[in-house]
Enzyme design. Structure first.
Site, mmCIF file in Angstrom:
data_model
loop_
_atom_site.group_PDB
_atom_site.id
_atom_site.type_symbol
_atom_site.label_atom_id
_atom_site.label_comp_id
_atom_site.label_asym_id
_atom_site.label_seq_id
_atom_site.Cartn_x
_atom_site.Cartn_y
_atom_site.Cartn_z
ATOM 1 N N CYS A 114 0.821 -1.226 0.000
ATOM 2 C CA CYS A 114 0.000 0.000 0.000
ATOM 3 C C CYS A 114 0.850 1.269 0.000
ATOM 4 C CB CYS A 114 -0.949 0.003 1.190
ATOM 5 S SG CYS A 114 -2.081 -1.389 1.186
ATOM 6 N N HIS A 250 -3.390 7.433 1.971
ATOM 7 C CA HIS A 250 -3.742 6.088 1.511
ATOM 8 C C HIS A 250 -5.130 5.758 2.060
ATOM 9 C CE1 HIS A 250 -3.902 1.914 0.713
ATOM 10 N NE2 HIS A 250 -3.693 1.548 1.954
ATOM 11 N N ASN A 280 -9.918 -0.099 -0.433
ATOM 12 C CA ASN A 280 -8.456 -0.005 -0.385
ATOM 13 C C ASN A 280 -7.886 -0.587 -1.688
ATOM 14 O OD1 ASN A 280 -5.726 -0.278 0.079
ATOM 15 N ND2 ASN A 280 -5.951 -1.141 2.140
#
Ligand code: ACO
Length: 323
Positions: A114, A250, A280
């Site tokens: 990520c 993020h 996500n």
């Protein structure tokens, strides 16, 4: 001669198919109410069968190049941040390079889950600062749906697919000029790799494997590490929290976003949020959110933009940009 990197164009691309929480609740023991309450996610995009990371990355790249007003032929370097490459090798970046019709410059992938986009942005920025590249395409692209255990309700509700890209261009600067990417800050702690991982890959006996996660532990580290790296980025440039115009975080979980914004004293209208619609998307989440806020006019020239991310490894990082 000193150089800084300016972001001269952004682009993104999402698969067409929308999967709502209600649709997921038909196959796993979950509910729209639980997912919205714990994560803020309402829906995610899922790639169709033949749609790969390179395909999404290519579309995002074309959009970014168009926004930048340059042709692919001008690129010196292509960096793709991804955890879900089309193949174990060669890199997805070389595939995107070929799709763009290029056989010049260099192309490689970066793997920091990520945090991948922040890592790739940092690498691109350093190539430019070193005078080794003038125009760099940085992409974050993922099809996380391919490594999800769709029977594990603790992870399958959290992720989505997509791609985002930026074009960096070298600009000559004098000492003390504060424009473009001001600084990037990267961290990792491999002792924490078992908090978030896949139970497969070439080093195991299995295939690509599935995402496994200790959610609560990841959550705890996310809030602490993100707050620390944000402080580090501001201190390195002599700014206060109140100087930030836009936080582009993020997009893992609305509660992590709220926690970080609260620590920074930023109201929600200064935080770019896409997690409700994208879930996500790992390395794609920051450039997807960035592109949205640039295109709808929220991010304006001269503003101070802070990007941050944390992911498996654990890895985390931040980038501070004077737009
Ligand atoms: N639907 C319904 N119930 C569920 C679901 C679901 N999808 N998933 C878990 N539950 C249940 C659990 O089984 C548990 O039940 P039990 O009490 O009977 O055992 C209960 O809900 C509570 O589970 P927790 O894991 O304690 O729930 P928590 O409040 O911690 O929320 C979550 C879980 C959303 C995963 C949270 O820990 C989180 O967001 N962590 C961060 C992880 C993350 O975002 N990772 C992404 C990659 S890393 C990054 O990007 C930063």
């Amino acid at each position: 001669m000193a150089y800084c990197s300016r972001i001269i164009g952004t682009g993104s691309h999402l698969p067409e198919r929308i999967v709502t929480n209600a649709e997921l609740a038909q196959t796993v023991d979950t509910s729209d109410e639980w997912i919205v309450d714990r994560t803020g996610i309402r829906e995610r995009r899922i790639a169709h069968k033949g749609e790969t990371t390179a395909a999404l990355a290519f579309q995002a790249a074309e959009n970014a190049l168009e926004a930048a007003g340059i042709s692919a032929q001008e690129l010196d370097l292509i960096i793709v941040a991804t955890t879900t490459p089309d193949n174990t090798f060669p890199s997805t970046a070389t595939k995107v390079q070929a799709m763009l019709g290029l056989d010049t410059g260099a192309a490689f992938d970066v793997q920091a889950v990520c945090s991948g986009f922040i890592y790739a942005l940092s690498i691109g920025d350093n190539f430019i600062r070193a005078g080794q590249a003038k125009k760099v395409l940085v992409i974050g692209a993922e099809v996380f749906s391919r490594i999800i255990d769709w029977e594990d309700r603790t992870t399958c509700v959290l992720f989505g697919d997509g791609a985002g890209a930026v074009v960096l261009q070298a600009e000559e600067v004098k000492a003390g000029d504060k424009v473009g990417i001001l600084s990037t800050h990267l961290h990792s702690d491999g002792k924490l790799r078992d908090l978030l991982y896949t139970d497969g890959g070439p080093g195991t006996n299995s295939t690509v494997g599935h995402v496994r996660m200790l959610g609560r532990e990841v959550f705890r580290h996310a809030v602490t590490n993100l707050a620390a790296v944000v402080d580090e980025a501001l201190a390195a440039n002599g700014y206060e929290k109140s100087d930030i115009d836009w936080l582009v975080p993020h997009q893992a979980n609305k509660r992590i976003l709220d926690g970080t914004a609260k620590k920074l004293g930023l109201s929600e209208d200064r935080v770019v949020i896409t997690v409700d619609r994208h879930a996500n998307t790992s390395a794609a989440s920051v450039p997807l959110a960035l592109d949205e806020a640039v295109r709808d006019g929220r991010i304006k020239k001269g503003q101070l933009v802070l990007m941050e991310a944390m992911g498996g490894g654990l890895t985390w990082g931040a980038a501070l940009v004077r737009w």
